[in-house]
Enzyme design. Structure first.
Site, PDB file in Angstrom:
ATOM      1  N   LYS A   1     130.348  10.134  67.210  1.00  0.00           N
ATOM      2  CA  LYS A   1     129.716  10.640  65.993  1.00  0.00           C
ATOM      3  C   LYS A   1     130.397  10.109  64.749  1.00  0.00           C
ATOM      4  O   LYS A   1     129.792   9.983  63.706  1.00  0.00           O
ATOM      5  CB  LYS A   1     129.859  12.160  65.944  1.00  0.00           C
ATOM      6  CG  LYS A   1     128.988  12.893  66.885  1.00  0.00           C
ATOM      7  CD  LYS A   1     129.355  14.361  66.770  1.00  0.00           C
ATOM      8  CE  LYS A   1     128.837  15.130  67.958  1.00  0.00           C
ATOM      9  NZ  LYS A   1     129.627  16.324  68.207  1.00  0.00           N
TER      10      LYS A   1
ATOM     11  N   LYS B   1     143.332   9.351  66.998  1.00  0.00           N
ATOM     12  CA  LYS B   1     142.834   9.913  65.738  1.00  0.00           C
ATOM     13  C   LYS B   1     143.899   9.857  64.658  1.00  0.00           C
ATOM     14  O   LYS B   1     143.602   9.612  63.491  1.00  0.00           O
ATOM     15  CB  LYS B   1     142.369  11.366  65.937  1.00  0.00           C
ATOM     16  CG  LYS B   1     141.073  11.483  66.716  1.00  0.00           C
ATOM     17  CD  LYS B   1     140.499  12.884  66.597  1.00  0.00           C
ATOM     18  CE  LYS B   1     139.238  13.051  67.435  1.00  0.00           C
ATOM     19  NZ  LYS B   1     138.725  14.429  67.432  1.00  0.00           N
TER      20      LYS B   1
ATOM     21  N   LYS C   1     133.604   3.797  72.793  1.00  0.00           N
ATOM     22  CA  LYS C   1     132.789   4.933  73.195  1.00  0.00           C
ATOM     23  C   LYS C   1     131.796   5.289  72.088  1.00  0.00           C
ATOM     24  O   LYS C   1     132.155   5.242  70.912  1.00  0.00           O
ATOM     25  CB  LYS C   1     133.744   6.115  73.425  1.00  0.00           C
ATOM     26  CG  LYS C   1     133.111   7.309  74.046  1.00  0.00           C
ATOM     27  CD  LYS C   1     134.103   8.452  74.119  1.00  0.00           C
ATOM     28  CE  LYS C   1     134.049   9.279  72.845  1.00  0.00           C
ATOM     29  NZ  LYS C   1     134.477  10.673  73.024  1.00  0.00           N
TER      30      LYS C   1
HETATM   31  P1  AMP Z   1     132.152  15.595  70.834  1.00  0.00           P
HETATM   32  O1  AMP Z   1     131.095  14.713  70.290  1.00  0.00           O
HETATM   33  O2  AMP Z   1     133.486  14.901  70.787  1.00  0.00           O
HETATM   34  O3  AMP Z   1     132.148  16.972  70.299  1.00  0.00           O
HETATM   35  O4  AMP Z   1     131.850  15.731  72.399  1.00  0.00           O
HETATM   36  C1  AMP Z   1     130.987  16.693  72.991  1.00  0.00           C
HETATM   37  C2  AMP Z   1     130.835  16.419  74.464  1.00  0.00           C
HETATM   38  O5  AMP Z   1     130.170  15.152  74.679  1.00  0.00           O
HETATM   39  C3  AMP Z   1     132.163  16.298  75.249  1.00  0.00           C
HETATM   40  O6  AMP Z   1     132.005  16.852  76.546  1.00  0.00           O
HETATM   41  C4  AMP Z   1     132.389  14.820  75.333  1.00  0.00           C
HETATM   42  O7  AMP Z   1     133.184  14.438  76.419  1.00  0.00           O
HETATM   43  C5  AMP Z   1     130.968  14.293  75.474  1.00  0.00           C
HETATM   44  N1  AMP Z   1     130.879  12.938  74.926  1.00  0.00           N
HETATM   45  C6  AMP Z   1     131.139  12.556  73.642  1.00  0.00           C
HETATM   46  N2  AMP Z   1     130.925  11.238  73.460  1.00  0.00           N
HETATM   47  C7  AMP Z   1     130.535  10.755  74.677  1.00  0.00           C
HETATM   48  C8  AMP Z   1     130.149   9.461  75.143  1.00  0.00           C
HETATM   49  N3  AMP Z   1     130.109   8.394  74.346  1.00  0.00           N
HETATM   50  N4  AMP Z   1     129.810   9.346  76.438  1.00  0.00           N
HETATM   51  C9  AMP Z   1     129.805  10.417  77.251  1.00  0.00           C
HETATM   52  N5  AMP Z   1     130.141  11.661  76.882  1.00  0.00           N
HETATM   53  C10 AMP Z   1     130.504  11.835  75.605  1.00  0.00           C
END
Ligand code: AMP
Ligand code: TRP
Length: 329
Positions: free
Chosen positions: A198, A113, A195
């Site tokens: 968002k 990041k 990956k």
């Molecule tokens: P975040 O979007 O970073 O707030 O992630 C929220 C949750 O979703 C966390 O447990 C992440 O590890 C999971 N997560 C986010 N992106 C992915 C992805 N592309 N594949 C699987 N899990 C994800």
């Protein structure tokens, strides 16, 4: 015997996508009967990079609505907003003072990041993993279900807790990460080397849970694959492999059965079938979301109720930590 406690967090930064759902939220919902679940909308983590205040406020409510629509049951779990429970920031400071900078410099997510933001990176972004450790340690958490990308942060949390306990005496419970086998890493549709995220702005990168059927069809039909033709689970073919994994988790079918089903068919046929599977999987959730947000106060009252339920645990743990260190009167 009391149930094991599970804690997880999700950032209110834009709609939640299929990666969040399959890597995290779906497992939260499934484990509600078995565990004592606490889920946190981590708005303090969100502001480690700039957020437009109006949009952040909207995103917090929208995310809560989606999570309830996904099946989180306010009777069985506590969903709350992180900044609503001030103990998170209080414990973060305490943990900052026992966490070596060297450990923090190893965090790969910070490196990624901050490489993007260079000099604009904030102290908050660097400290992000300590805030996450506070989230986890505040609730005497046993298990932390997260996607693969967050495993390093949970390991750091364990190290921070062990170091504190070693220095000041037993205070924090040591948590374990729980990583789902399939769905742990859903990749971007446009670029299967990245990956699903968002923050990626390209259309066609992620499928959001509130995407309309036509949007889902378009995104899947345009998803990057390769120049081969067979439909097989082969990790070296990242694009088709990612799509097959999504199909597998949503249908619950075995890999052999799926390969057999699509034997002799082309990518186009498979993508059409996958689009329908995704659309049908999301339909009930989208309908429920519309019902939930019809009354804007409803979600807010559930979030407040969630915070009131768990605040006493957090207070007790922070007071115990302060006492160990010799802080206050
Ligand atoms: P975040 O979007 O970073 O707030 O992630 C929220 C949750 O979703 C966390 O447990 C992440 O590890 C999971 N997560 C986010 N992106 C992915 C992805 N592309 N594949 C699987 N899990 C994800
Ligand atoms: N850092 C996590 C992510 O981006 C979100 C998060 C914050 C979290 N606090 C947490 C996850 C505590 C699990 C437990 O995905």
């Amino acid at each position: 015997m009391t149930n094991k406690r599970v804690l997880s967090g999700i950032q209110p930064t834009g709609g939640i996508h299929l990666g969040n759902y399959l890597g995290a939220v779906q497992n939260w919902v499934r484990s509600q009967d078995e565990y004592d679940n606490i889920f946190c909308i981590v708005d303090l983590h969100a502001i480690t990079v700039y957020q437009d205040p109006k949009i952040l406020r909207k995103n917090i409510r929208e995310l809560a609505g989606i999570l309830f629509a996904c099946g989180l049951d306010p009777q069985k779990c506590s969903l709350f907003v992180q900044s609503d429970v001030t103990e998170h920031t209080e414990l973060t400071w305490i943990l900052n003072c026992t966490t070596p900078i060297g450990w923090m410099k190893r965090m790969t997510q910070f490196k990624d990041k901050s490489d993007k933001q260079k000099e604009k990176s904030t102290m908050g972004l660097f400290d992000y993993p300590v805030l996450m450790a506070a989230d986890i340690l505040l609730y005497e958490t046993d298990l932390v279900p997260v996607g693969e990308d967050q495993k390093q942060h949970v390991e750091l949390t364990r190290d921070i807790a062990e170091k504190f306990n070693g220095t000041y005496g037993p205070t924090f419970k040591i948590p374990e990460p729980v990583i789902p086998k399939v769905g742990a890493r859903v990749m971007g549709l446009d670029d299967p080397a990245k990956k699903m995220s968002k923050s990626e702005e390209k259309q066609g990168h992620a499928i959001f849970l509130l995407d309309e059927p036509d949007v889902i069809r378009k995104k899947i039909m345009r998803a990057t694959t390769d120049s081969l033709t067979t439909i097989q689970f082969d990790e070296s073919r990242a694009g088709i492999y990612n799509l097959l994994c999504i199909y597998q988790v949503l249908t619950g079918e075995g890999r052999d059965a799926i390969e057999k089903h699509f034997e002799g068919k082309g990518y186009g046929d498979f993508k059409k079938a996958l689009a329908e599977v995704v659309i049908e999987s999301l339909r009930p959730l989208q309908e429920k979301y519309q019902q939930i947000i019809a009354d804007p106060h409803y979600v807010e009252s559930l979030l407040k109720q969630g915070a009131s339920k768990i605040r006493p645990i957090a207070r007790r743990v922070v007071d115990a930590a302060k006492d160990r260190i010799g802080l206050g009167l």
